[in-house]
Design an enzyme around this catalytic site. Structure first.
Site, PDB file in Angstrom:
ATOM      1  N   CYS A  73      84.785 -16.134  -3.977  1.00  0.00           N
ATOM      2  CA  CYS A  73      85.821 -17.057  -4.427  1.00  0.00           C
ATOM      3  C   CYS A  73      85.485 -18.445  -3.910  1.00  0.00           C
ATOM      4  O   CYS A  73      85.092 -18.602  -2.747  1.00  0.00           O
ATOM      5  CB  CYS A  73      87.180 -16.597  -3.887  1.00  0.00           C
ATOM      6  SG  CYS A  73      88.567 -17.619  -4.403  1.00  0.00           S
ATOM      7  N   HIS A  95      95.235 -15.201  -8.705  1.00  0.00           N
ATOM      8  CA  HIS A  95      95.497 -16.541  -8.152  1.00  0.00           C
ATOM      9  C   HIS A  95      96.832 -17.092  -8.662  1.00  0.00           C
ATOM     10  O   HIS A  95      97.552 -17.758  -7.928  1.00  0.00           O
ATOM     11  CB  HIS A  95      94.383 -17.526  -8.526  1.00  0.00           C
ATOM     12  CG  HIS A  95      93.202 -17.493  -7.630  1.00  0.00           C
ATOM     13  ND1 HIS A  95      93.270 -17.710  -6.272  1.00  0.00           N
ATOM     14  CD2 HIS A  95      91.890 -17.280  -7.901  1.00  0.00           C
ATOM     15  CE1 HIS A  95      92.067 -17.632  -5.746  1.00  0.00           C
ATOM     16  NE2 HIS A  95      91.205 -17.370  -6.704  1.00  0.00           N
ATOM     17  N   HIS A 119      90.711 -11.377 -11.196  1.00  0.00           N
ATOM     18  CA  HIS A 119      90.569 -12.214  -9.998  1.00  0.00           C
ATOM     19  C   HIS A 119      91.334 -13.523 -10.185  1.00  0.00           C
ATOM     20  O   HIS A 119      92.118 -13.927  -9.319  1.00  0.00           O
ATOM     21  CB  HIS A 119      89.082 -12.480  -9.728  1.00  0.00           C
ATOM     22  CG  HIS A 119      88.832 -13.363  -8.554  1.00  0.00           C
ATOM     23  ND1 HIS A 119      88.359 -12.885  -7.361  1.00  0.00           N
ATOM     24  CD2 HIS A 119      89.005 -14.697  -8.385  1.00  0.00           C
ATOM     25  CE1 HIS A 119      88.244 -13.904  -6.503  1.00  0.00           C
ATOM     26  NE2 HIS A 119      88.627 -15.014  -7.106  1.00  0.00           N
ATOM     27  N   GLU A 120      91.113 -14.183 -11.331  1.00  0.00           N
ATOM     28  CA  GLU A 120      91.782 -15.460 -11.586  1.00  0.00           C
ATOM     29  C   GLU A 120      93.281 -15.258 -11.805  1.00  0.00           C
ATOM     30  O   GLU A 120      94.096 -16.063 -11.351  1.00  0.00           O
ATOM     31  CB  GLU A 120      91.146 -16.177 -12.779  1.00  0.00           C
ATOM     32  CG  GLU A 120      89.668 -16.506 -12.618  1.00  0.00           C
ATOM     33  CD  GLU A 120      89.327 -17.285 -11.361  1.00  0.00           C
ATOM     34  OE1 GLU A 120      90.158 -18.079 -10.887  1.00  0.00           O
ATOM     35  OE2 GLU A 120      88.216 -17.087 -10.840  1.00  0.00           O
TER      36      GLU A 120
END
Length: 188
Positions: free
Chosen positions: A110, A162, A158-159
């Site tokens: 990241c 966020h 993953h994004e």
């Protein structure tokens, strides 16, 4: 142009906050941000740009990582068949996922995490997503409803995390016996 100095790092309070949905029509600032997020990701995959601007390579970048708490992220990633997935997602939602889970054998990375991490992050092998994308040629918002699997699905998740204030570092496990590796690491 987004540079590494613009990316907030682990420990910054914004990285643990839930991002706000984007209202339509998008503002000029939001459209510019979408272009900037994609530009960083593409530049970070170009060796000359990486050297010139000291960029860390990436396949995705969320607005929150540049301290903008909006539900938007860019991905620019090829799957193992070399199909390109290049989108700026806006207000995405995962509507369905596979029972199968997978992980990247070497672990995830990241741009907001500068330290080495140990462990594996479980991800759904296949996801169905809905939301919107910004067409970067016309600056028009378009609906999207698509299925992602394998590496693009991992990058999306993953994004997406966020946007909900979740860092992959909070999901690290030493082993994942019920998941399969997305690919096998070659022994050197």
């Amino acid at each position: 142009m987004i540079l590494m100095r613009h990316i907030i790092r682990e420990g910054h309070p914004s990285l643990t906050k839930v991002s706000e949905p984007i209202q339509f029509p998008m503002t000029k600032a939001e459209i510019n941000l979408a272009h900037d997020l994609m530009e960083y990701v593409k530049n970070s995959q170009d060796e000359a740009m990486v050297r010139k601007y000291k960029l860390r390579p990436s396949v995705g970048l969320a607005a929150v990582q540049v301290n903008v708490l909006k539900r938007m992220f860019a991905i620019h990633v090829h799957d193992f068949d070399d199909k390109l997935y290049s989108y700026v997602f806006i207000n995405p939602v995962i509507v369905k996922h596979s029972a199968e889970t997978t992980y990247l054998p070497g672990g995830e990375g990241c741009l907001s995490v500068d330290r080495e991490t140990n462990g594996l992050t479980p991800r759904y092998f296949q996801i169905e997503v809905k939301g919107f994308i910004l067409n970067l040629e016309t600056d028009q918002v378009e609906p999207i409803h698509t299925t992602l699997k394998g590496y693009p699905a991992i990058v999306f998740q993953h994004e997406y995390d966020h946007l909900d204030g979740i860092m992959f570092t909070t999901k690290l496990y030493p082993t994942l016996p019920k998941a399969f590796p997305l690919f096998e690491l070659e022994e050197e």
